[in-house]
Design an enzyme around this catalytic site. Structure first.
Site, PDB file in Angstrom:
ATOM      1  N   HIS A 160       5.045   5.675  11.521  1.00 29.60           N
ATOM      2  CA  HIS A 160       4.530   5.536  10.155  1.00 29.60           C
ATOM      3  C   HIS A 160       3.566   6.712   9.920  1.00 29.60           C
ATOM      4  CE1 HIS A 160       3.299   3.884   6.440  1.00 29.60           C
ATOM      5  NE2 HIS A 160       3.030   2.638   6.790  1.00 29.60           N
ATOM      6  N   ARG A 209       0.796  -1.232   0.000  1.00 28.99           N
ATOM      7  CA  ARG A 209       0.000   0.000   0.000  1.00 28.99           C
ATOM      8  C   ARG A 209       0.823   1.273   0.000  1.00 28.99           C
ATOM      9  NH1 ARG A 209      -2.705  -3.953   1.702  1.00 28.99           N
ATOM     10  NH2 ARG A 209      -0.695  -4.432   2.591  1.00 28.99           N
ATOM     11  N   THR A 210       1.789   1.375   0.875  1.00 25.97           N
ATOM     12  CA  THR A 210       2.469   2.669   1.046  1.00 25.97           C
ATOM     13  C   THR A 210       3.199   3.047  -0.241  1.00 25.97           C
ATOM     14  OG1 THR A 210       2.723   2.098   3.364  1.00 25.97           O
ATOM     15  CG2 THR A 210       3.991   3.984   2.574  1.00 25.97           C
ATOM     16  N   LYS A 236      26.266  -3.592  -2.569  1.00 25.77           N
ATOM     17  CA  LYS A 236      27.729  -3.444  -2.740  1.00 25.77           C
ATOM     18  C   LYS A 236      28.338  -2.668  -1.574  1.00 25.77           C
ATOM     19  CE  LYS A 236      26.739  -2.845  -7.612  1.00 25.77           C
ATOM     20  NZ  LYS A 236      26.577  -1.726  -8.547  1.00 25.77           N
ATOM     21  N   ARG A 273      11.066   3.805   2.996  1.00 24.92           N
ATOM     22  CA  ARG A 273      10.790   2.896   4.121  1.00 24.92           C
ATOM     23  C   ARG A 273      12.088   2.173   4.434  1.00 24.92           C
ATOM     24  NH1 ARG A 273       5.788  -1.187   4.388  1.00 24.92           N
ATOM     25  NH2 ARG A 273       4.837   0.794   4.997  1.00 24.92           N
TER      26      ARG A 273
HETATM   27  N1   CP Z   1      -0.172  -0.013   5.800  1.00 24.63           N
HETATM   28  C1   CP Z   1       1.021  -0.304   5.255  1.00 24.63           C
HETATM   29  O1   CP Z   1       2.059   0.280   5.591  1.00 24.63           O
HETATM   30  O2   CP Z   1       0.967  -1.266   4.284  1.00 24.63           O
HETATM   31  P1   CP Z   1       2.218  -1.764   3.435  1.00 24.63           P
HETATM   32  O3   CP Z   1       3.193  -2.406   4.386  1.00 24.63           O
HETATM   33  O4   CP Z   1       1.655  -2.719   2.416  1.00 24.63           O
HETATM   34  O5   CP Z   1       2.833  -0.539   2.799  1.00 24.63           O
END
Ligand code: CP
Length: 303
Positions: free
Chosen positions: A129, A51-52, A80, A101
């Site tokens: 998050h 999703r993110t 590397k 991320r």
């Molecule tokens: N909600 C969320 O962070 O989903 P993903 O890990 O799929 O990005």
């Protein structure tokens, strides 16, 4: 605000402006289709995501911009031995804004110190998050018509789940909020988050049983047990099915309850619950795209 590392980087006014902009985008999508023409978003995902990453990319494409990046650091020069700082300084030459991320708490903060383009934290370790929280706030605002006067139940892995850490820090700033933390002892909300609540005089209770508190809740925020953060498989297997939300367990709940989940879901919400009108987790995904469109526009200072 130049970067978004933690939800508390945003003032209440900035939060409101981003939510209002997302609501305007929902109401008038054609007005926004070219706002990011000639702008490029880089998505650097050192940890898996559906999703993110994809909602950031969908958001930028819907704004008329371009996207590049990697969804798996093992295909990049990280393998590397390239440092995070060098990767960021390189991407700085190709993109106008970065969503990233990383499995390490604090990595996006480190990245933000070596670049002059905006860095957005798409999740760092078990820390926070913030863009999921923006999606959560927009979902609550749309579904409940308010962000204050709510009893919020958070259920599952409150220790390692970064989404509940950020959501608590965001919701505690609204009026008349009460939290009900539902978890096994081993997965309690971290003490530093509870301490913030106590210092701010925000009421909360900690319970192990979901059914007994169900009638009190306005929001039930379910989370999965974060297998990837456990030190041993045995503990994960023992705790993974601590909570499974079924239609039966919702029998005592308010009609106005809204059930959220950041997803991915593993086993903690029965698929039968998906048909319950109170289930909002797939709408939440959709709101995630709109709020990320608003965030990109704000950080790039595009009117
Ligand atoms: N909600 C969320 O962070 O989903 P993903 O890990 O799929 O990005």
């Amino acid at each position: 605000m130049h970067h978004l590392i933690d939800i508390t980087d945003l003032s209440m006014q900035e939060l409101q402006e981003i939510i209002d902009l997302a609501l305007d985008i929902i109401a008038d999508r054609p007005a926004y289709t070219e706002r990011c023409k000639n702008k490029t978003l880089a998505t650097l995902f050192y940890e898996p995501s559906t999703r993110t990453r994809l909602s950031f990319e969908a958001a930028m494409l819907e704004l008329g911009g371009n996207v590049l990046g990697f969804s798996d650091a093992s295909t990049s020069s990280v393998t590397k031995g390239e440092s995070l700082a060098d990767t960021i300084m390189t991407i700085n030459k190709f993109a106008d804004i970065i969503a990233m991320r990383h499995p390490k708490d604090g990595a996006p903060l480190v990245a933000s110190r070596v670049t002059d383009i905006p860095i957005i934290n798409g999740g760092d370790g078990s820390h926070c998050h913030p863009t999921q929280t923006l999606a959560d706030l927009l979902t609550i605002k749309r579904e409940m018509r308010r962000l204050d006067n709510l009893v919020i139940g958070m259920c599952g892995d409150l220790k390692f789940g970064r989404t509940v850490h950020s959501l608590t820090k965001a919701m505690m700033r609204y009026d008349n909020i009460r939290f009900v933390m539902i978890s096994p002892d081993e997965l309690r909300m971290p003490e530093h988050v509870l301490e913030e609540l106590r210092e701010a005089g925000i009421p909360y209770t900690e319970v192990r049983d979901m059914e007994s508190v169900m009638p009190e809740l306005d929001i039930l925020y379910m989370t999965r047990v974060q297998r990837e953060r456990f030190f041993n498989e045995e503990d994960y297997l023992r705790l993974k099915d601590s909570y499974i939300l079924t239609s039966d367990k919702l029998r005592g709940a308010k009609e106005s309850l809204r059930i959220l989940h950041p997803l991915p879901r593993v086993n903690e919400i029965s698929v039968a619950v998906d048909d319950d009108p109170r289930a909002c987790y797939f709408k939440q995904v959709q709101y995630g795209k709109y709020i990320r469109m608003a965030l990109i526009l704000k950080l790039l200072e595009i009117k």
